[in-house]
Every structure is written in C-alpha cells, then in structure tokens.
Design an enzyme around this catalytic site. Structure first.
Site, short mmCIF file in Angstrom:
data_model
loop_
_atom_site.label_atom_id
_atom_site.label_comp_id
_atom_site.label_asym_id
_atom_site.label_seq_id
_atom_site.Cartn_x
_atom_site.Cartn_y
_atom_site.Cartn_z
N GLY A 191 41.00 45.95 75.81
CA GLY A 191 40.59 46.98 74.86
C GLY A 191 41.72 47.61 74.08
NE ARG B 49 38.54 48.35 60.87
CZ ARG B 49 38.40 47.25 61.60
NH1 ARG B 49 39.25 46.25 61.44
NH2 ARG B 49 37.45 47.14 62.49
CG ASP C 138 32.90 37.92 65.22
OD1 ASP C 138 32.88 36.70 65.04
OD2 ASP C 138 33.85 38.51 65.77
CG ASN C 139 36.38 38.44 62.37
OD1 ASN C 139 36.14 39.39 63.10
ND2 ASN C 139 37.18 37.46 62.75
#
Length: 489
Positions: free
Chosen positions: A124, A174, A250-251
C-alpha cells in the site's frame, strides 16, 4: 482559522452504495515532510500558496479535517489483455472532493496511504522515486495542454519501503476531475451487478456529461463521449511523442485524461515501436500500439456497457474511433508543421518525415522544435540532426516548398515568421526526458529537492524560450536514452 474553511469540500462518491468502495483510514508514515507544493494549482481551490503544517498533517493522513471521508474504490480491469477481478485502490485513497474557483468538482486523492482491502500482495505504499516521476510528468503534461490528472503535493518520509531495494516511502496528492476508470464498469458487468452498473453510468452522466441526459439514449451518448475523449487523448500522446507504458483498462480514465503514471517516457530518438516499460516483454504497449490498444480498451468498456446500450450503438461508436483519432492527430501534426491547408501530397510528406526520423534515429522533440526555428536559424541546424544530410535536405526542400502554399487570414502568402511563431506555440522546447527525471530523483534521495522544483518550474512553460535553462533543452546523453523503467513503485 483553518486553511480548509475557504475550500468547498464534499464526499459525493462516499454517498454511493458501499459496494463501490471500502472506507479506509490512511496509515501515516514516519517523519513526513514536504518535497513539493503546487502553488499554482492550490490557488485554483483557494488553498494557500505556501504549504504549512496544517496542510501537511491533513494531506498525509495524520490529522484530517472532519469533512474528509477517505475510501478505497473497488474496480476490476484487463491487465496486459487478461481480465483481473481482484483490483481496486491498493495504495491510494479518495479523501474528499473539492470545488475549484470555476465551480468544477475535483477529487483529492492520496497515493501511498497504506494497506487497503485491494492491496493484494502489496504494502500500500509508494516510493519517492516513482512519486517524483508522477508529480513531474502530470505537471509536464498539463504544461503541454494534454488532458491529465494533476499533482497538488508531494511528501517524503523516513518510512522504509522495500522494492528491488530499500527505498523511502512517499505520498503524492493527486487532483483529478474523476478517478472513475473503465475498470469500474467492468467490475459491475462481470459480477452481474447491473443495477449498480446503471447507477454508475447515471452518476458519470450527472457529474461529467450532463448534456447526455437530454439525448434519446443517454448511455449511448455517454459512450460516444468517452470514445471521442479517448481518441483525442491518444492523438495528443502520439503527436507529442509520449509513451504511457501500462494501458490496462484500470488505468483508463472515463474522462479521457492521462492517468496513473508508471513507466512512461517521452521519445528521444524517434522509434515507432519504442517500448518504455521493461516488463512489457511482448510490446503490447509500445508507442505505435497505443492507438490500437485504446480501441481494444474501448471495446472492453463497450462490453461492460452492453446491458445498457444496444450493440449496434456500441459498434457505431467504436467504428467512429479511427476517424476521430485521425482527425485529432492530423490537426495536431498540421499545427506542428505549420500547415493549415489540406493538399493532396501532404500524407506522403508526413510519412516520409517519420520514415527519415526513424531511419536516422533523430530526436523527435528537437527536430520539431528546430523546424519551428527556421525563421531564426539556418537550415543547417535541422540538417545537422541527420547522418544522411542529403536525404534530409531533399525532404526539407519539399517541406519548404509546401510551406510556400500557405496563406494568411486575408489570402496572402504566409510569412516564415508568422508560420514559425505559430509552430513554436505547439512544439515544446522542453519535455520531461527520463534522464532529467532520474537526475532529480538521485538528488532527492540524498535530501536535495531543488532539481524537482527546478524541473517543475521549467515544465510549466515548455513552449517558451528560457535562456537560463538552455541545458535542459539539449539532446540527452547516450546513457539517458537507455534507462529501464518498470511498473515497480
């Protein structure tokens, strides 16, 4: 008074059913400190131009405002063409949403915040190396005018993180209009949760494409928008010479914004089949494959939307992709070459240019910028980029003859100065070359963040002459062209 009092915060994604996410609290790192704070971006949200301890505590997850409601999104996706149901925010958390001065809502996303239910075998965490790369590249892309997520803040820590070696843990904040991906829709489709799929589509329309709600079929209109936004983004990548490296579904942003910077690279020597990810053994995500892969990914999204949209409408949208991509790319390349009119032999001129650049391993950015300097420099500066100057001279004379057929707004021949001035506004002098990023990383890992700040400042205005930073526009050294970048972060 809190710095957050002037910021309009919301948690609208948290209001979705919990099948969409899992609430997760950040796991703070040790001895967190600032690497960079994006003052220009901060001002758009009425945040302070200078970072302070309250911001550090909040954005590192140590003492978050009550209005924050951190969560890890659940999604799935195709990775290197293989469907993986076991995906989600494995090291990032959506903290909240905030409203800009223009009234737009943006996600605040903390990357490197620790374990989530979707971390799989990971820890993580994010490391300083990759976090610097994403911070710099997202801001470089914004400077180039390419649709992208943005970086608000970057923090270092004393927490050890283990990759190929022990590294320092880092945190990236972000900012994006959305973190919804193609993979969100795939998750609900493949798990048979079609009501949730419909709810997700409804919210995407409500939040990002409200005009689609007025169409006869809002979901078909939504897919058409995603296809066009994606085609435009890919055209921008190809025109500027950007290789993403990991175009998994997924990107892929539902808004067509450049997302999840990993083993990216800007082309140095022009190489159409350039592979920037050394883990991409088959070249699936090579530079020249990006347009094809984007269509493949859109087809995967179409499959996920099939319970909501007629097959014929999905196929019609997909069939329009190539035309849209070519239209966007053609417009961008014509602007880069200063050619506003469409003439019969333009296609051959473009094809021969790319062939010459590849054959002679010519630096793409330098070549395009040098063409835009022909009103200032002699032709020799262009020719000196080539080994075979005679072949280059032949093409250059064809190009200059073609330029003579350009007209200004009143139908008069366009002057070299006018043409080149316009070209300099779209051909960058400065890009984030991998070796420049690596030099900044090397210093940062020794505790010196000055090069990160300097590069970020240069890349804000990549089209402008910056005499004090001429060295940053020079051709890369040989070692700088061969850096291997992996997905490891």
């Amino acid at each position: 008074m809190s710095v957050w009092d002037s910021v309009t915060l919301s948690t609208r994604f948290r209001a979705m059913p919990e099948v969409f996410y899992t609430p997760v609290e950040p796991q703070p790192l040790l001895n967190v400190g600032w690497v960079a704070w994006n003052a220009e971006l901060a001002r758009q949200f009425d945040l302070p131009a200078q970072p302070n301890d309250e911001l550090l505590q909040a954005l590192s997850g140590q003492a978050m405002p009550e209005a924050f409601a951190p969560l890890a999104m659940k999604y799935a996706g195709h990775q290197f063409g293989v469907y993986n149901p076991d995906l989600g925010d494995g090291r990032g958390l959506l903290l909240a949403e905030m409203r800009s001065r223009q009234g737009e809502v943006f996600d605040i996303h903390l990357k490197g915040a620790g374990l989530t239910p979707y971390s799989r075998m990971g820890d993580g965490r994010a490391v300083l190396r990759s976090s610097i790369r994403e911070y710099l590249c997202s801001e470089a892309m914004a400077g180039l005018g390419i649709a992208t997520t943005r970086a608000l803040a970057l923090m270092h820590s004393d927490t050890p993180v283990y990759r190929e070696k022990q590294e320092r843990g880092a945190l990236l904040v972000r900012v994006a209009q959305s973190h919804i991906r193609f993979g969100h829709f795939e998750y609900f489709f493949y798990t048979g949760q079609h009501e949730e799929l419909r709810l997700l589509a409804d919210k995407v329309i409500e939040w990002y494409f409200p005009h689609c709600a007025d169409e006869a079929d809002p979901y078909a209109a939504l897919f058409n928008q995603v296809v066009d936004h994606t085609a435009q983004m890919i055209a921008q990548w190809q025109a500027v010479g950007f290789a993403h490296g990991v175009m998994n579904t997924d990107n892929m942003s539902i808004l067509g914004q450049t997302f999840d910077y990993g083993p990216f690279a800007f082309l140095d020597d022009y190489q159409s089949d350039f592979i920037c990810n050394h883990s991409d053994y088959q070249g699936r995500y090579a530079f020249d494959q990006q347009p094809r892969v984007a269509l493949w990914n859109l087809s995967a999204l179409a499959q996920a939307l099939s319970p909501l949209v007629e097959r014929s409408d999905l196929e019609a949208a997909l069939s329009a992709y190539e035309t849209q991509l070519n239209g966007h790319f053609s417009a961008l390349m014509r602007a880069k070459l200063g050619l506003n009119r469409r003439l019969e032999n333009d296609g051959a001129l473009f094809d021969d240019m790319f062939g010459l650049l590849e054959k002679h391993k010519v630096d793409y950015t330098r070549f395009m910028r040098q063409l835009s300097e022909l009103d200032r420099d002699a032709q020799q500066a262009v020719l000196d980029l080539f080994i075979d100057r005679e072949a280059a001279q032949t093409w250059l004379q064809r190009y200059l003859s073609r330029c003579e057929q350009e007209l200004d707004a009143v139908g008069q021949p366009l002057s070299s100065g006018e043409r080149c001035s316009a070209m300099r506004r779209v051909n960058p002098k400065y890009i984030l070359r991998n070796y420049l990023a690596q030099l900044a990383i090397d210093k940062a890992e020794q505790g010196d963040f000055s090069e990160v700040h300097r590069l970020a400042e240069i890349l804000k205005t990549p089209f402008e002459d910056q005499p004090q930073y001429e060295d940053y526009a020079r051709l890369p050294p040989e070692w700088g062209k061969k850096l291997e970048i992996s997905c490891s972060s």
